[in-house]
Motif scaffolding. Structure first.
Motif, PDB file in Angstrom:
ATOM      1  N   GLU A   1       0.820  -1.215   0.000  1.00 39.58           N
ATOM      2  CA  GLU A   1       0.000   0.000   0.000  1.00 39.58           C
ATOM      3  C   GLU A   1       0.850   1.259   0.000  1.00 39.58           C
ATOM      4  OE1 GLU A   1      -3.156   0.011   2.890  1.00 39.58           O
ATOM      5  OE2 GLU A   1      -3.789  -1.987   2.243  1.00 39.58           O
ATOM      6  N   ARG A   2       1.953   1.237   0.785  1.00 40.74           N
ATOM      7  CA  ARG A   2       2.872   2.393   0.801  1.00 40.74           C
ATOM      8  C   ARG A   2       3.460   2.608  -0.581  1.00 40.74           C
ATOM      9  NH1 ARG A   2       5.611   0.277   5.542  1.00 40.74           N
ATOM     10  NH2 ARG A   2       4.546   1.036   7.386  1.00 40.74           N
ATOM     11  N   SER A   3       3.843   1.509  -1.218  1.00 37.34           N
ATOM     12  CA  SER A   3       4.458   1.583  -2.544  1.00 37.34           C
ATOM     13  C   SER A   3       3.456   2.159  -3.546  1.00 37.34           C
ATOM     14  CB  SER A   3       4.914   0.173  -2.936  1.00 37.34           C
ATOM     15  OG  SER A   3       5.070   0.084  -4.311  1.00 37.34           O
ATOM     16  N   LEU A   4       2.177   1.735  -3.439  1.00 34.02           N
ATOM     17  CA  LEU A   4       1.125   2.247  -4.328  1.00 34.02           C
ATOM     18  C   LEU A   4       0.903   3.741  -4.094  1.00 34.02           C
ATOM     19  CD1 LEU A   4      -0.998   1.484  -6.447  1.00 34.02           C
ATOM     20  CD2 LEU A   4      -2.579   0.984  -4.588  1.00 34.02           C
ATOM     21  N   THR A   5       0.877   4.143  -2.818  1.00 32.03           N
ATOM     22  CA  THR A   5       0.679   5.560  -2.489  1.00 32.03           C
ATOM     23  C   THR A   5       1.831   6.408  -3.029  1.00 32.03           C
ATOM     24  OG1 THR A   5      -0.490   4.910  -0.492  1.00 32.03           O
ATOM     25  CG2 THR A   5       0.289   7.186  -0.580  1.00 32.03           C
ATOM     26  N   ARG A   6       3.077   5.915  -2.840  1.00 34.97           N
ATOM     27  CA  ARG A   6       4.246   6.639  -3.369  1.00 34.97           C
ATOM     28  C   ARG A   6       4.117   6.813  -4.882  1.00 34.97           C
ATOM     29  NH1 ARG A   6       7.447   3.678   0.312  1.00 34.97           N
ATOM     30  NH2 ARG A   6       7.856   2.054  -1.219  1.00 34.97           N
ATOM     31  N   PHE A   7       3.685   5.737  -5.559  1.00 33.78           N
ATOM     32  CA  PHE A   7       3.543   5.770  -7.005  1.00 33.78           C
ATOM     33  C   PHE A   7       2.482   6.788  -7.433  1.00 33.78           C
ATOM     34  CE2 PHE A   7       1.296   4.057 -10.784  1.00 33.78           C
ATOM     35  CZ  PHE A   7       2.306   4.215 -11.710  1.00 33.78           C
ATOM     36  N   LEU A   8       1.311   6.728  -6.780  1.00 30.87           N
ATOM     37  CA  LEU A   8       0.195   7.603  -7.180  1.00 30.87           C
ATOM     38  C   LEU A   8       0.457   9.069  -6.888  1.00 30.87           C
ATOM     39  CD1 LEU A   8      -2.878   5.414  -6.112  1.00 30.87           C
ATOM     40  CD2 LEU A   8      -2.001   5.791  -8.423  1.00 30.87           C
ATOM     41  N   THR A   9       1.280   9.360  -5.878  1.00 35.71           N
ATOM     42  CA  THR A   9       1.509  10.752  -5.497  1.00 35.71           C
ATOM     43  C   THR A   9       2.811  11.321  -6.069  1.00 35.71           C
ATOM     44  OG1 THR A   9       2.526  10.026  -3.425  1.00 35.71           O
ATOM     45  CG2 THR A   9       0.182  10.577  -3.339  1.00 35.71           C
ATOM     46  N   ALA A  10       3.575  10.502  -6.787  1.00 35.58           N
ATOM     47  CA  ALA A  10       4.849  10.983  -7.346  1.00 35.58           C
ATOM     48  C   ALA A  10       4.602  12.041  -8.417  1.00 35.58           C
ATOM     49  CB  ALA A  10       5.627   9.809  -7.938  1.00 35.58           C
ATOM     50  N   PRO A  11       5.472  13.088  -8.491  1.00 34.30           N
ATOM     51  CA  PRO A  11       5.245  14.163  -9.468  1.00 34.30           C
ATOM     52  C   PRO A  11       5.306  13.698 -10.920  1.00 34.30           C
ATOM     53  CG  PRO A  11       7.367  14.413  -8.339  1.00 34.30           C
ATOM     54  CD  PRO A  11       6.624  13.331  -7.620  1.00 34.30           C
ATOM     55  N   ASP A  12       6.006  12.587 -11.190  1.00 34.58           N
ATOM     56  CA  ASP A  12       6.113  12.091 -12.559  1.00 34.58           C
ATOM     57  C   ASP A  12       4.956  11.197 -12.970  1.00 34.58           C
ATOM     58  OD1 ASP A  12       8.451  13.419 -13.080  1.00 34.58           O
ATOM     59  OD2 ASP A  12       9.740  11.765 -12.420  1.00 34.58           O
ATOM     60  N   THR A  13       4.056  10.924 -12.020  1.00 43.00           N
ATOM     61  CA  THR A  13       2.932  10.042 -12.337  1.00 43.00           C
ATOM     62  C   THR A  13       1.763  10.830 -12.921  1.00 43.00           C
ATOM     63  OG1 THR A  13       3.554   8.505 -10.582  1.00 43.00           O
ATOM     64  CG2 THR A  13       1.301   8.340 -11.395  1.00 43.00           C
ATOM     65  N   ALA A  14       1.374  10.463 -14.138  1.00 47.47           N
ATOM     66  CA  ALA A  14       0.230  11.101 -14.800  1.00 47.47           C
ATOM     67  C   ALA A  14      -1.020  10.262 -14.545  1.00 47.47           C
ATOM     68  CB  ALA A  14       0.480  11.184 -16.298  1.00 47.47           C
ATOM     69  N   THR A  15      -2.165  10.928 -14.413  1.00 43.70           N
ATOM     70  CA  THR A  15      -3.421  10.217 -14.195  1.00 43.70           C
ATOM     71  C   THR A  15      -4.400  10.548 -15.305  1.00 43.70           C
ATOM     72  OG1 THR A  15      -3.058  10.410 -11.827  1.00 43.70           O
ATOM     73  CG2 THR A  15      -5.246   9.732 -12.516  1.00 43.70           C
ATOM     74  N   ILE A  16      -4.935   9.536 -15.949  1.00 42.31           N
ATOM     75  CA  ILE A  16      -5.871   9.710 -17.064  1.00 42.31           C
ATOM     76  C   ILE A  16      -7.194   9.060 -16.696  1.00 42.31           C
ATOM     77  CG2 ILE A  16      -6.225   9.299 -19.536  1.00 42.31           C
ATOM     78  CD1 ILE A  16      -3.590  10.728 -18.992  1.00 42.31           C
ATOM     79  N   MET A  17      -8.308   9.730 -16.941  1.00 40.41           N
ATOM     80  CA  MET A  17      -9.619   9.124 -16.720  1.00 40.41           C
ATOM     81  C   MET A  17     -10.185   8.696 -18.065  1.00 40.41           C
ATOM     82  SD  MET A  17     -10.628   8.761 -13.631  1.00 40.41           S
ATOM     83  CE  MET A  17     -12.327   8.304 -14.000  1.00 40.41           C
TER      84      MET A  17
END
Ligand SMILES: [Zn+2]
Length: 249
Positions: free
Chosen positions: A129-145
């Protein structure tokens, strides 16, 4: 019986293997003793863990034998009782106490091993879960709906991916079950060319999450889409588009 003698019966009581007069006398002692009830509760909890554990961890046979041998050897010998008091610790009762104690200790050994496995599982889940949170909140992570088209209007897919490594996770919501032999497939459309992503199927509630990797050419894609395809996946889309990207962030 003394407090110490009652204490020796607690392991057997926790395993519900105490009967008759001993059970009645212990019950009476529990009403007045300040510590035995708590100790019994702990032993019952230990016994309960094993009962509820779907995958109990047994101690190595050699360890179990050593524990049993050591406890049986150290079981109290019959004592010389004061003359005015009838002897109540018979040979068989002593053997029983030894057995109950051994059973109790064996129970605790199994309990401890089971607990370690449980703690390890929880730690692994927490780290994931920590690893997922780090991934989702990282500045290089883009989110597409991605929103469902006319055929699947309620369906939603959220795509999160690292712009540098392409590491991606898809989260699906309200996805209708695909027809027999079919599955959903992700596409990264760059310069009008659809690049294939992974094939995925939702669970019974229409949800799921899947890891994927966005190819280098697809990381600046302006359109992300999902089509319905043969379950083995295809190199170029053949089926209807069921979801399409609606926003970039
Ligand atoms: Zn007591």
């Amino acid at each position: 019986m003394t407090h110490d003698e009652f204490r020796e019966l607690l392991a057997a009581a926790a395993l519900d293997s105490l009967e008759g007069e001993e059970a009645r006398e212990l019950a009476a002692h529990l009403d007045s003793c300040p510590t035995c009830p708590d100790e019994l509760a702990e032993l019952r909890l230990a016994a309960g863990w094993i009962g509820f554990d779907a995958d109990p961890v047994a101690p190595p046979p050699a360890l179990r034998d050593r524990v049993l041998a050591a406890v049986t050897a150290s079981a109290p010998a019959p004592r010389a009782e004061p003359v005015r008091k009838p002897a109540r610790v018979s040979r068989s009762a002593t053997a029983f106490v030894g057995f109950a104690l051994a059973a109790g200790i064996a129970t605790l050994v199994v309990y401890t091993a089971g607990l370690k496995t449980r703690v390890h599982t929880i730690e692994s889940q927490l780290e994931a879960e920590r690893s997922l949170t780090r991934f989702l909140t990282a500045p290089d992570t883009a989110t597409i709906m991605l929103a469902g088209t006319e055929t699947t209007p309620k369906a939603r897919v959220k795509l999160a991916y690292d712009r540098h490594t392409g590491r991606a996770i898809l989260f699906g919501y309200d996805l209708p079950p695909p027809p027999q032999g079919k599955a959903y497939q992700m596409w990264f459309i760059a310069g009008g060319k659809p690049l294939p992503g992974r094939v995925f199927e939702p669970d019974a509630t229409g949800r799921g999450w899947w890891s994927d990797e966005v190819p280098p050419e697809g990381r600046d894609a302006s359109v992300f889409a999902v089509t319905l395809e043969p379950a083995s996946g295809v190199a170029a889309p053949t089926g209807p588009m069921v979801l399409k990207s609606v926003s970039l962030s």
